[in-house]
Structure formats: C-alpha cells, structure tokens
Design an enzyme around this catalytic site. Sequence first.
Site, PDB file in Angstrom:
ATOM      1  N   GLU A  28       0.827  -1.227   0.102  1.00 10.98           N
ATOM      2  CA  GLU A  28      -0.063   0.112  -0.149  1.00 10.98           C
ATOM      3  C   GLU A  28       0.789   1.295   0.088  1.00 10.98           C
ATOM      4  OE1 GLU A  28      -2.893  -0.104  -1.419  1.00 10.98           O
ATOM      5  OE2 GLU A  28      -3.886  -1.323   0.417  1.00 10.98           O
ATOM      6  N   HIS A  29       0.530   2.326  -0.871  1.00 12.23           N
ATOM      7  CA  HIS A  29       1.095   3.517  -1.088  1.00 12.23           C
ATOM      8  C   HIS A  29       2.616   3.027  -1.744  1.00 12.23           C
ATOM      9  CE1 HIS A  29      -1.939   6.406   0.264  1.00 12.23           C
ATOM     10  NE2 HIS A  29      -2.124   5.661   1.136  1.00 12.23           N
ATOM     11  N   ASP A  31       2.610   2.164  -5.272  1.00 10.44           N
ATOM     12  CA  ASP A  31       2.811   1.923  -6.664  1.00 10.44           C
ATOM     13  C   ASP A  31       3.634   3.367  -7.145  1.00 10.44           C
ATOM     14  OD1 ASP A  31       0.558   3.751  -5.856  1.00 10.44           O
ATOM     15  OD2 ASP A  31      -0.637   3.074  -7.401  1.00 10.44           O
ATOM     16  N   LEU A 119     -12.209   1.023  -2.915  1.00 14.21           N
ATOM     17  CA  LEU A 119     -12.331   0.075  -3.853  1.00 14.21           C
ATOM     18  C   LEU A 119     -12.255   0.275  -5.494  1.00 14.21           C
ATOM     19  CD1 LEU A 119     -15.231  -2.123  -2.244  1.00 14.21           C
ATOM     20  CD2 LEU A 119     -12.537  -2.427  -2.025  1.00 14.21           C
ATOM     21  N   SER A 120     -11.758   1.609  -5.829  1.00 10.80           N
ATOM     22  CA  SER A 120     -11.374   1.923  -7.141  1.00 10.80           C
ATOM     23  C   SER A 120     -12.625   2.407  -7.900  1.00 10.80           C
ATOM     24  CB  SER A 120     -10.300   1.072  -7.807  1.00 10.80           C
ATOM     25  OG  SER A 120      -9.051   1.001  -6.865  1.00 10.80           O
ATOM     26  N   SER A 121     -13.633   2.813  -7.316  1.00 10.75           N
ATOM     27  CA  SER A 121     -14.859   3.187  -8.129  1.00 10.75           C
ATOM     28  C   SER A 121     -14.259   4.320  -9.123  1.00 10.75           C
ATOM     29  CB  SER A 121     -15.912   3.915  -7.352  1.00 10.75           C
ATOM     30  OG  SER A 121     -15.487   4.778  -6.493  1.00 10.75           O
ATOM     31  N   ASP A 166      -4.601   0.931  -9.459  1.00 18.64           N
ATOM     32  CA  ASP A 166      -5.973   0.597  -9.664  1.00 18.64           C
ATOM     33  C   ASP A 166      -6.317   0.283 -10.967  1.00 18.64           C
ATOM     34  OD1 ASP A 166      -5.693   1.470  -7.230  1.00 18.64           O
ATOM     35  OD2 ASP A 166      -6.579   3.186  -7.150  1.00 18.64           O
ATOM     36  N   TYR A 216      -3.735  12.357   0.522  1.00 18.15           N
ATOM     37  CA  TYR A 216      -3.101  11.567  -0.334  1.00 18.15           C
ATOM     38  C   TYR A 216      -1.988  12.187  -1.288  1.00 18.15           C
ATOM     39  CZ  TYR A 216      -2.248   8.073  -4.101  1.00 18.15           C
ATOM     40  OH  TYR A 216      -1.925   7.122  -5.062  1.00 18.15           O
TER      41      TYR A 216
HETATM   42  C1  GLA Z   1      -5.128   4.895  -4.195  1.00 15.75           C
HETATM   43  C2  GLA Z   1      -4.482   5.306  -5.569  1.00 15.75           C
HETATM   44  C3  GLA Z   1      -3.480   4.188  -5.856  1.00 15.75           C
HETATM   45  C4  GLA Z   1      -2.581   3.698  -4.474  1.00 15.75           C
HETATM   46  C5  GLA Z   1      -3.471   3.518  -3.376  1.00 15.75           C
HETATM   47  C6  GLA Z   1      -2.344   3.060  -2.190  1.00 15.75           C
HETATM   48  O1  GLA Z   1      -5.998   3.786  -4.386  1.00 15.75           O
HETATM   49  O2  GLA Z   1      -5.329   5.537  -6.439  1.00 15.75           O
HETATM   50  O3  GLA Z   1      -2.664   4.537  -7.011  1.00 15.75           O
HETATM   51  O4  GLA Z   1      -1.697   4.561  -4.456  1.00 15.75           O
HETATM   52  O5  GLA Z   1      -4.361   4.639  -3.176  1.00 15.75           O
HETATM   53  O6  GLA Z   1      -1.725   2.119  -2.429  1.00 15.75           O
END
Ligand code: GLA
Length: 379
Positions: A28-29, A31, A119-121, A166, A216
């Site tokens: 996590e965090h 990419d 969840l990446s909507s 994502d 973020y």
């Molecule tokens: C969000 C961002 C991703 C990633 C995550 C944390 O989902 O869109 O690119 O950085 O946070 O891992």
Amino acid sequence: MQEKFRNRFHKDPTHFFFCPGRVNLIGEHIDYNGGKVMPCAISLGTFLAVAKNTDKKLRFECLNFPETAELHLQSSYTKTGKEWFNYPLGSIHQLLQEDHTISGLDMLFYGNLPIGAGLSSSASIEVLTMFAIKELFQLPVSNTDIAMLGKKVENEFIGVNSGIMDQFAVAMGQKNKAILLNCDTLEYEYLPFEIGDYVLAIINSNKQRTLADSKYNERFRECGAALKLLKKELSVTHLCDIGTVVLENHRHLIDDPVLEKRALHVVTENERVNLAKGALQNGELKKFGELMYASHQSLQDLYEVSGKELDTIVDFSKTYSGCIGARMTGAGFGGCAIALVKQNSFDDFSSELISYYKERIGYQPEVFASVIGDGVKSL
Ligand code: GLA
C-alpha cells in the site's frame, strides 16, 4: 439498464460493458514509489450501456447520481466541479489527446461498488469508458495502454497524484488470481489466489472520503522529499529502489522525523510484498495474514493514513480466532479493510464485528465476502 437507457435516450443501447473494482492484498502506497503491489479485481464494479449518436453530443447519465451532462463533441475538455461525469469525461479527453477520433455517444452508467470506499470506483469508470470506446471505434490500444491513460486522467484531469495500481488491476484482473505488479517497469505476473477454507472479507467502514481532499497528495509529496534527500548520496529513481539495510545506513540524510517515517513504511512495505508472494505460493496463509497485520501497523504508525474506523476493524480482527490477517486496503483515511477469515466463521465474524464497530464508531460497517473476478470486458 436497457430499459432505463430506452427511457432516457429513446433508442436501444448497442453495447454493454463491465469494469470491476479492486482490492489490494498488500503493497500500500507503493505504486507511486516504484515498488511492487498485489491487487485483485473483484466481482463488483461499473456497468455501461452505450450507443453512438450522429448529433456530435456526449451524453452522460448514471443510475447512481441525479446529475447528467450533455456536451458538444470537442477536441478537449476540462474538469467541471466535483461531478461524477468528470471521470468518463476525463477519459474521453485523454483519448482525444492521443489523437483518437470518436463520434457522439449516449452513455448510461451504473455502479454497484460503494463509492469513495477505497475499492477504485474511479479507476473502474475510467477504464470502463476507455475500453468501451476502444471497442466501439476499434482503436489500437491495449488494456495496459488504457491503464496508463487512466492514470493520466487521475493525475492531470482530476488532480490526484495516484499511481498505476488501480487502473492496472481493473484493466488486467483475472478470475481467482492476484496480480503481482512492478509499478516501475509494469512487469507483472498472476498468482493463484488459493486460500483453501478461508474467505477474503471486505469490510466497508462506511467512512467516505475523496482522494482529492484527503492527504493523499501530501503523502506523495513527502515521499518525493524523502527521495530527494536520499539522492544526495544514493543514485536512485524511486524510494523502492532501496531496501531496509540501505535505508538504515542512510537515515542520517533524512533530517525530518516525519519524512523518515514515510520512507520507512515504503521500504518495509515493499519488502513485505515479496514475502507475501512467497507465502501465497507456498500456501503459508498464516504467514500471509501476519504480513497483512504488519502492513496495517505500518500504515497506521509510520504512514499515518489509517484512522480510528479502519483501526477498529483491524483491532477486532486481531482478537477473533477465526481471522488470521486484516488490513486497510487502498488509500486509507476511511474506505475499506480486508480480512482473511475461516469460511465457517464468516457469519459470526460479520455479526460480532458489526456490533463491536457500532459500539465504538456509532454507525455500522458492511461486511461481505469478496469474489476475485476478471478485469474489464464486453458483456
Ligand atoms: C489509491 C491510489 C493508488 C494507490 C493506493 C494506495 O487507491 O489510486 O494509486 O496509491 O491509493 O496504495
């Protein structure tokens, strides 16, 4: 959706598409720091019913939101306020910037992913829009290209400095597989997600946030600042180019305790991803679960992106005997956590967690068992 499309546009849609959301198992965090992540596509996501039109209009409707938009077909667009249609609009803008030609489109979206829940909507709707347009106009773009363009939409159109995870996960996901992605080189491999008699639970804290107003971008800047300090003595491009030993030997370069914590999270989390890969491949689920707990602890203490809602979920999970690992997933600041729970304890886990959480937070979380599904597709 066909019927709703007919009501709104007075004709039939010609095509249907689906793009999932994702959970990230670990990494996590990482990419945007050039390391490795381990996401999977899930069975919830966003649907699109679409037809071309000949009146040079882009029409956006969504069953989840009352706002609609009708815009003339132009060669570029800019973001308008915080409306949901900025995501498909930004995606079209991005394709136009790449010199692709399209006609007018009537589009009806519907999503069954909780929105703003980690969840990446947003990636789901971006990749969905670009994939649909690629199919409708036979554009020569691959799913990896779409993922990279989706990242640009976030970075340049929406204004969030997010990484590639994502968009890549929802474009490239495969049923029952986790993706191990190197976010620097975009090399990837599929790992069978075999968890025997365990279930991957998704727990929505129901604390919403949008990345644009979260911290973020601040974390993104802090990592850049830590990297700059390390570069005084090290020849590196990303924080994830170094391991914990090198960081330990160069900690004196980072003269700010906050930046030091951020760098330490990134470097240790990246190492955990490699360990998690081994654990998954060897069927060592308990070890995988321990890595999940360690990841959460680091996000809580060092990276400071968790919050009392997500911590409450993980605290409960630690005390529950049928659960072997849990962590926040996605950006944090609210949103969702995931947990590995014994199948036959799942119902009990859910009901106990719901009352534990409600007592401490004041409202209920949602708990569901996730299904690892395919990436974006035509229906
Ligand atoms: C969000 C961002 C991703 C990633 C995550 C944390 O989902 O869109 O690119 O950085 O946070 O891992």
